[in-house]
Design an enzyme around this catalytic site. Structure first.
Site, PDB file in Angstrom:
ATOM      1  N   HIS A 284     -30.501   8.971 -36.436  1.00 46.87           N
ATOM      2  CA  HIS A 284     -31.550   8.599 -37.332  1.00 46.87           C
ATOM      3  C   HIS A 284     -32.239   7.799 -36.151  1.00 46.87           C
ATOM      4  CE1 HIS A 284     -33.464   6.193 -40.358  1.00 46.87           C
ATOM      5  NE2 HIS A 284     -32.680   5.367 -40.680  1.00 46.87           N
TER       6      HIS A 284
ATOM      7  N   HIS B  79     -35.758  17.284 -40.258  1.00 45.89           N
ATOM      8  CA  HIS B  79     -35.871  16.202 -41.019  1.00 45.89           C
ATOM      9  C   HIS B  79     -35.229  16.536 -42.299  1.00 45.89           C
ATOM     10  CE1 HIS B  79     -37.446  12.745 -42.977  1.00 45.89           C
ATOM     11  NE2 HIS B  79     -37.543  12.302 -41.880  1.00 45.89           N
TER      12      HIS B  79
ATOM     13  N   ASP C 270     -39.340  10.848 -33.848  1.00 42.49           N
ATOM     14  CA  ASP C 270     -38.766  10.569 -32.793  1.00 42.49           C
ATOM     15  C   ASP C 270     -39.103  11.401 -31.618  1.00 42.49           C
ATOM     16  OD1 ASP C 270     -36.159   9.649 -35.049  1.00 42.49           O
ATOM     17  OD2 ASP C 270     -37.300   8.285 -33.646  1.00 42.49           O
TER      18      ASP C 270
HETATM   19  C1  SDX Z   1     -35.333   9.941 -38.404  1.00 42.87           C
HETATM   20  O1  SDX Z   1     -34.509  10.092 -43.399  1.00 42.87           O
HETATM   21  C2  SDX Z   1     -35.579   9.833 -42.745  1.00 42.87           C
HETATM   22  O2  SDX Z   1     -36.627   9.480 -43.150  1.00 42.87           O
HETATM   23  C3  SDX Z   1     -35.358   9.138 -41.184  1.00 42.87           C
HETATM   24  C4  SDX Z   1     -36.472   8.932 -40.453  1.00 42.87           C
HETATM   25  C5  SDX Z   1     -37.151   7.527 -40.881  1.00 42.87           C
HETATM   26  O3  SDX Z   1     -38.431   7.399 -40.755  1.00 42.87           O
HETATM   27  O4  SDX Z   1     -36.423   6.666 -41.401  1.00 42.87           O
HETATM   28  O5  SDX Z   1     -37.906   9.948 -40.650  1.00 42.87           O
HETATM   29  C6  SDX Z   1     -36.236   8.654 -38.857  1.00 42.87           C
HETATM   30  O6  SDX Z   1     -34.123   9.252 -38.406  1.00 42.87           O
HETATM   31  C7  SDX Z   1     -35.885  11.223 -37.942  1.00 42.87           C
HETATM   32  C8  SDX Z   1     -34.687  12.118 -37.593  1.00 42.87           C
HETATM   33  C9  SDX Z   1     -34.507  11.516 -36.027  1.00 42.87           C
HETATM   34  N1  SDX Z   1     -33.101  12.689 -35.950  1.00 42.87           N
HETATM   35  C10 SDX Z   1     -33.121  13.415 -35.132  1.00 42.87           C
HETATM   36  O7  SDX Z   1     -34.053  14.173 -34.539  1.00 42.87           O
HETATM   37  C11 SDX Z   1     -31.751  14.146 -34.615  1.00 42.87           C
HETATM   38  C12 SDX Z   1     -31.921  15.810 -34.722  1.00 42.87           C
HETATM   39  N2  SDX Z   1     -32.157  16.013 -36.218  1.00 42.87           N
HETATM   40  C13 SDX Z   1     -30.987  16.599 -37.018  1.00 42.87           C
HETATM   41  O8  SDX Z   1     -29.824  15.918 -36.819  1.00 42.87           O
HETATM   42  C14 SDX Z   1     -31.294  16.954 -38.341  1.00 42.87           C
HETATM   43  O9  SDX Z   1     -32.497  17.431 -38.519  1.00 42.87           O
HETATM   44  C15 SDX Z   1     -31.440  15.627 -39.426  1.00 42.87           C
HETATM   45  C16 SDX Z   1     -30.108  14.716 -39.283  1.00 42.87           C
HETATM   46  C17 SDX Z   1     -32.757  14.691 -39.065  1.00 42.87           C
HETATM   47  C18 SDX Z   1     -31.736  16.095 -40.672  1.00 42.87           C
HETATM   48  O10 SDX Z   1     -30.532  17.039 -41.022  1.00 42.87           O
HETATM   49  P1  SDX Z   1     -30.336  17.352 -42.544  1.00 42.87           P
HETATM   50  O11 SDX Z   1     -31.318  17.093 -43.395  1.00 42.87           O
HETATM   51  O12 SDX Z   1     -28.935  17.097 -42.818  1.00 42.87           O
HETATM   52  O13 SDX Z   1     -30.122  19.018 -42.175  1.00 42.87           O
HETATM   53  P2  SDX Z   1     -28.810  19.631 -41.545  1.00 42.87           P
HETATM   54  O14 SDX Z   1     -28.180  18.900 -40.614  1.00 42.87           O
HETATM   55  O15 SDX Z   1     -28.175  20.129 -42.932  1.00 42.87           O
HETATM   56  O16 SDX Z   1     -29.655  21.068 -40.897  1.00 42.87           O
HETATM   57  C19 SDX Z   1     -30.146  22.048 -41.712  1.00 42.87           C
HETATM   58  C20 SDX Z   1     -29.784  23.142 -40.665  1.00 42.87           C
HETATM   59  C21 SDX Z   1     -28.613  23.126 -40.049  1.00 42.87           C
HETATM   60  O17 SDX Z   1     -28.115  24.663 -39.531  1.00 42.87           O
HETATM   61  P3  SDX Z   1     -27.206  25.422 -40.496  1.00 42.87           P
HETATM   62  O18 SDX Z   1     -25.986  24.709 -40.607  1.00 42.87           O
HETATM   63  O19 SDX Z   1     -27.823  25.542 -41.776  1.00 42.87           O
HETATM   64  O20 SDX Z   1     -26.942  26.808 -39.671  1.00 42.87           O
HETATM   65  O21 SDX Z   1     -30.583  23.127 -39.643  1.00 42.87           O
HETATM   66  C22 SDX Z   1     -30.091  22.735 -38.458  1.00 42.87           C
HETATM   67  C23 SDX Z   1     -28.534  22.524 -38.686  1.00 42.87           C
HETATM   68  O22 SDX Z   1     -27.687  22.815 -37.966  1.00 42.87           O
HETATM   69  N3  SDX Z   1     -30.724  21.589 -37.454  1.00 42.87           N
HETATM   70  C24 SDX Z   1     -30.992  21.698 -36.490  1.00 42.87           C
HETATM   71  C25 SDX Z   1     -31.373  20.454 -36.275  1.00 42.87           C
HETATM   72  N4  SDX Z   1     -31.549  19.778 -37.317  1.00 42.87           N
HETATM   73  C26 SDX Z   1     -31.021  20.602 -37.923  1.00 42.87           C
HETATM   74  N5  SDX Z   1     -30.420  22.479 -35.294  1.00 42.87           N
HETATM   75  C27 SDX Z   1     -31.242  22.212 -34.070  1.00 42.87           C
HETATM   76  N6  SDX Z   1     -31.648  20.993 -33.916  1.00 42.87           N
HETATM   77  C28 SDX Z   1     -32.023  20.265 -34.975  1.00 42.87           C
HETATM   78  N7  SDX Z   1     -32.503  19.076 -34.681  1.00 42.87           N
END
Ligand code: SDX
Length: 428
Positions: A268, A307, A363
């Site tokens: 997050h 996201h 981010d």
């Molecule tokens: C913020 O919710 C908000 O609004 C948050 C925010 C706010 O203003 O409050 O916008 C701020 O928290 C932004 C997000 C910051 N976090 C990151 O940058 C960390 C990296 N991102 C991931 O951890 C992920 O994208 C999330 C946590 C942000 C979202 O994850 P989801 O929606 O739960 O999606 P998921 O983890 O189920 O991913 C779907 C697929 C997966 O692959 P499969 O299992 O389907 O094969 O996409 C892949 C994930 O492995 N994936 C990524 C990835 N993010 C998702 N693969 C590589 N790198 C990534 N960053």
């Protein structure tokens, strides 16, 4: 106009149920009416991490993830980033309307005159190790403020909610700056009421022997816009924490400490810190393809990408990328920017990322700007928290005035053992 409802057939009983659709959703209570008989508890929607479920109605922020749209109280984030200030945006989020001139002046005066914290807060800060993470300090100190304002427990009084909201908005920069000063063993700098919100924050962060720290106007504006961009984002993880804790009618200080704790997580608000670590680990543009390979093999996440809601470019990331150019004009270009740009260039054309709809989020670039503005990496999530204070308090106020809401208490699908006989130690 077709009737706003769905009709489902329970194949276990052959019974049909017509469920009304309101605001584009069906109510879980209507699903619970689907039963096999009088002893059946009834069906429930199963939604781990609340994915695809709405926990509340809200008027605070609107996101269209497919189109990459973000609006605060209906105003596009692009307009606010260009034309507004953080305090004006905070008023908008809290009150629902842009403030009139006299309203903004009064609000600014209220916030300015609440930036001091009790002197005992210094003793609390001095109890932390010099290398204590500033988010750990922030979460603890915000919770501790609860002990200084016992009247904050009267959360049903709108006047009390407003005065605590002003206090929290006003004191977050002070706590953040003092956490930074503590980490360097520098004396705490008291707020200067002659300065505006951002100038005062930077003054408390960076003043040394000069009478008053004077930031470059481009840097000052960049902080204001970054606070605006981070101010709210509907039902994100930390807003959900704010609502969950707030629903028990805890005071706003311990409630917001819980929200800040959620923000601290690397998935997050902690992601901006992780982005810088990732870019430093990659180290050179030539090593980007190898890292992308690691991400494809699921050996690493591309921090700052992806996201839950945006399946398009996060509109905030676009604005931050533009601010980066303006900041680097003043500070000099951050060498990690080239690695970030190459990561983005490759990811945006790579099947893996395209198929998973992974785009830069808020981010991805913010950390590069903070680093260029001499903010230590560990302080990045603290910067996020200062801006998000406006959103957390707006969500909290909306929760407490929503007749649909009550104490948060989800159900579960129990899949464990039942009615087991106790086994004496000798028989285990
Ligand atoms: C913020 O919710 C908000 O609004 C948050 C925010 C706010 O203003 O409050 O916008 C701020 O928290 C932004 C997000 C910051 N976090 C990151 O940058 C960390 C990296 N991102 C991931 O951890 C992920 O994208 C999330 C946590 C942000 C979202 O994850 P989801 O929606 O739960 O999606 P998921 O983890 O189920 O991913 C779907 C697929 C997966 O692959 P499969 O299992 O389907 O094969 O996409 C892949 C994930 O492995 N994936 C990524 C990835 N993010 C998702 N693969 C590589 N790198 C990534 N960053």
């Amino acid at each position: 106009m077709a009737e706003e409802s769905i009709t489902v057939t329970d194949n276990r009983t052959g019974k049909q149920y017509t469920i009304p659709i309101k605001d584009g959703a069906i109510h879980a209570a209507d699903i619970n009416k689907i039963k096999t008989g009088p002893d059946d508890f009834g069906l429930m929607p199963y939604a781990p991490a609340f994915v695809w479920t709405a926990s509340t109605k809200s008027k605070v922020a609107f996101i269209d993830g497919d189109k990459g749209i973000l609006e605060y109280r209906g105003y596009p984030i692009q307009d606010l980033a260009e034309k507004s200030t953080f305090l004006e945006t905070a008023w908008l989020l809290l009150k629902g309307e842009l403030p009139k001139k006299d309203e903004l002046a009064k609000f600014t005066d209220e916030v300015t005159h609440h930036t001091f914290v009790h002197e005992n807060v210094k003793k609390l800060l001095d109890g932390f190790h010099h290398d204590a993470h500033p988010m750990g300090i922030l979460v603890s100190t915000v919770a501790a403020l609860s002990t200084f304002y016992p009247d904050a427990k009267n959360i049903h009084d709108p006047e009390v909610r407003w005065s605590q909201s002003v206090r929290l908005l006003a004191k977050m920069p002070t706590i953040a700056a003092w956490a930074y000063r503590h980490s360097l063993g520098l004396p705490y700098v008291h707020p200067d009421n002659e300065l505006n919100y951002v100038q005062n924050f930077l003054h408390m962060m960076y003043r040394m022997t000069e009478q008053r720290y004077k930031p470059h106007p481009a840097i000052e504006r960049a902080f204001d816009v970054l606070f605006i961009l981070h101010a709210d984002h509907e039902q994100n993880c930390s807003a959900n924490a704010m609502r969950g804790i707030g629903s028990s009618h805890a005071d706003p200080y311990v409630t917001m400490a819980g929200a800040a704790a959620a923000l601290y997580g690397p998935l997050h608000g902690g992601a901006n810190e992780e982005v810088l670590k990732m870019l430093a680990e990659i180290g050179h543009v030539d090593r980007v393809p190898r890292f992308i390979e690691k991400v494809r093999n699921k050996e690493a996440l591309l921090m700052g990408f992806g996201h839950r809601v945006y399946k398009n470019y996060d509109p905030r990331a676009k604005i931050i990328k533009r601010i980066a150019d303006e900041v680097f004009e003043v500070t000099g270009r951050n060498p990690l920017l080239d690695i970030a740009l190459e990561l983005e260039r490759i990811a945006l054309q790579d099947e893996y990322f395209i198929n998973k709809k992974l785009y830069p989020n808020v981010d991805f670039y913010s950390g590069l700007i903070y680093q260029a503005m001499r903010i230590p990496v560990a302080m990045f999530p603290v910067m996020f928290a200062i801006g998000r204070t406006a959103g957390w308090l707006s969500q909290w106020n909306e929760l407490l005035t929503d007749p649909d809401q009550k104490i948060a208490r989800p159900r579960q699908l129990y899949i464990g053992h039942r009615e087991r006989k106790y086994v004496a130690m000798a028989q285990r």
